[in-house]
Design an enzyme around this catalytic site. Structure first.
Site, short mmCIF file in Angstrom:
data_model
loop_
_atom_site.label_atom_id
_atom_site.label_comp_id
_atom_site.label_asym_id
_atom_site.label_seq_id
_atom_site.Cartn_x
_atom_site.Cartn_y
_atom_site.Cartn_z
N LYS A 99 0.83 -1.20 0.00
CA LYS A 99 0.00 0.00 0.00
C LYS A 99 0.87 1.26 0.00
CE LYS A 99 -3.95 1.76 2.76
NZ LYS A 99 -4.75 1.44 3.97
N SER A 180 -9.47 1.47 3.38
CA SER A 180 -8.67 2.23 2.44
C SER A 180 -7.68 1.38 1.64
CB SER A 180 -7.89 3.32 3.21
OG SER A 180 -6.99 2.75 4.15
N SER A 204 -9.83 -1.00 7.35
CA SER A 204 -9.16 -0.77 6.07
C SER A 204 -8.44 -1.98 5.49
CB SER A 204 -8.19 0.40 6.18
OG SER A 204 -8.90 1.61 6.29
#
Length: 520
Positions: A99, A180, A204
């Site tokens: 990420k 996210s 997330s």
């Protein structure tokens, strides 16, 4: 990194790959989502081909925000080591994406999806990135995310960042990925890498993993070092694995778990377990599992599928305590306060350490940058939470300390700790959430379900989601939440469920999924 640079990094490869957009092409490609390549270089070529065909062409998933220009060199080096009989561990040559809020001290940027950090290279690797490199992992690229990990606005659209655009759900392209860690979950679901690293503050990892039909594990806070992660909350932040199987999640956790002198939360952590050795198809036999019915979705189709999953737990030998008295979350305001106070305090520290050369140094600088670049940064939603956080006091304020105490009492003392202890439970289960909602760039994520992420997120406890079948063509997940440091036990139980059901289905990249009129 601008899109033209992304295309350039693909080089001639993209031109050599078919770009047919038909559903038949998409289905044919995804059936070959795993690779039989015996070398790291071969595996990398396989995944780069899929990224060109599926992420930037075909269904255009948009899950990869940047490719690692050094990946091929790293892969060839690892293959040369293997030829001499040297391997660094079970993940030697594995292709992993991470990420884009995790610092990589290489030629890739670390931006949290924000144009304010576009082109900014971190001064060094995050601790978990160093562990991945030491284990022989090829970090193929960075994944898109909800910008600033969804802390910017009160009504964001998950999976969108100004730098990376919108990540699309591979099961139905008009539906949301959740966030996210949207790009990490989609990249794994679509077979663009062996596995991925996501981060979670509240939901997330587990929510995008569930909605995109893969396995996600949010570890106990302190199990994995938070060093180098663009922060929201030092109370709740953690990184964790996202994978297509529980086995791969266990393999990845074994590499990134462990103490780190830069992260005080890891200092009291027990030594990491051998998470792979703990996997056992009989792990549910005799297990006491609490059912948190207060967190069911209220949707008949989803909850019916979860009832099927509960029945499977019983068949596999589990004893269900149904229901357990875990109340719906009543400390949302306190949690929000904690996150905003800690974000305001922690962000400048990260910027000073990992991006001292960036054009922004404080939250106030980021707010000003967004205002100055409103067309690019805020075409759909604003920065209301940034502005609120900027107006808050320091971490010694009474309001912050009271909110922190309320969270600990609600999530731990009167919540998970009490229920696990009083019922002598190995885990608590519930649906991770509902199915993916329609993406609406103007209204944001209003169609999303509350989900089951908050109790474990606020308490800092581990939370595993495992694919639990399909509802009207969209995945749902079953959550296993346990006591601190019970990752090995949760993975074992999740593995037993996964092996018995085999309910994960590959995505087909359809334009939309037929749903009741109320869902559309």
């Amino acid at each position: 990194m601008q899109r033209r640079r992304f295309f350039a990094s693909l080089g001639l490869l993209a031109a050599a790959v078919s770009t047919k957009n038909t559903p038949a092409f998409a289905a044919q490609r995804v059936r070959d989502s795993t690779t039989t390549a015996t070398t790291a270089a071969g595996a990398l070529r396989h995944y780069l081909t899929r990224i060109a065909a599926l992420d930037r062409n075909g269904p255009r998933l948009n899950s990869i925000i940047e490719l690692n220009p050094d990946a091929a060199t790293i892969a060839h080096t690892l293959d040369a080591e293997r030829r001499t009989g040297q391997t660094r561990g079970p993940l030697h040559g594995a292709i992993v994406v991470v990420k884009d809020n995790i610092a990589t001290g290489d030629r890739m940027s670390t931006t949290a999806g924000s144009l304010a950090l576009d082109g900014v290279r971190a001064t060094r690797d995050a601790a978990l990135i160093g562990k991945l490199r030491d284990a022989g992992v090829v970090i193929a690229g960075k994944t898109n995310l909800s910008e600033w990990a969804n802390i910017r606005s009160t009504h964001p659209t998950s999976g969108w960042s100004a730098r990376g655009g919108l990540t699309r759900n591979p099961y139905a392209l008009d539906r949301n990925t959740s966030g996210s860690s949207a790009g990490s979950a989609v990249a794994v679901a679509a077979g663009l890498a062996d596995m991925a690293i996501g981060t979670e503050t509240d939901g997330s990892i587990v929510s995008p993993a569930s909605i995109n039909g893969v396995v996600g594990l949010k570890p106990t806070v302190g199990c994995v070092s938070r060093d180098g992660i663009v922060p929201i909350s030092h109370t709740q932040d953690t990184a964790g694995p996202i994978a297509r199987t529980v086995t791969d999640a266990a393999r990845l956790l074994r590499v990134i778990a462990g103490s780190d002198p830069r992260d005080p939360a890891t200092q009291d952590a027990p030594p990491p377990d051998d998470y792979v050795a703990a996997l056992d198809p009989n792990a549910l036999r005799g297990a006491r599992i609490g059912v948190a019915r207060n967190f069911f979705t209220g949707r008949d189709d989803v909850d019916k599928q979860i009832e099927r999953a509960l029945a499977q737990l019983v068949v596999l030998g589990a004893e269900l305590v149904d229901p357990v008295d875990l109340p719906k979350v009543h400390y949302e305001a306190a949690e929000q306060a904690v996150l905003l106070y800690e974000f305001r305090h922690d962000l400048p520290l990260w910027l000073a350490t990992f991006a001292p050369h960036a054009p922004v140094h404080t939250l106030a600088d980021v707010i000003a940058f967004n205002d100055a670049h409103r067309t690019q940064e805020m075409p759909y939603f604003g920065q209301e939470q940034f502005i609120e956080a900027q107006g808050l006091g320091d971490l010694d304020s009474d309001a912050y300390l009271k909110a922190l105490a309320a969270c600990r009492k609600g999530a731990r003392d009167d919540g998970l700790e009490r229920v696990l202890r009083d019922n002598r439970l190995d885990a608590i289960v519930a649906p991770t959430g509902g199915t993916a909602w329609l993406t609406d760039m103007l209204r944001g994520d209003g169609g999303g379900d509350d989900g089951f992420s908050t109790p474990a997120a606020v308490a800092g406890y581990p939370h595993l989601t495992v694919p639990a079948g399909m509802v009207r063509g969209l995945p749902v997940g079953l959550s296993f939440v346990g006591a601190p440091w019970s990752e090995a036990r949760l993975l074992a139980m999740g593995y037993a469920f996964e092996q018995a059901t085999q309910w994960r289905r590959e995505p087909r990249f359809v334009a939309h999924t037929a749903m009741p009129s109320s869902e559309r």
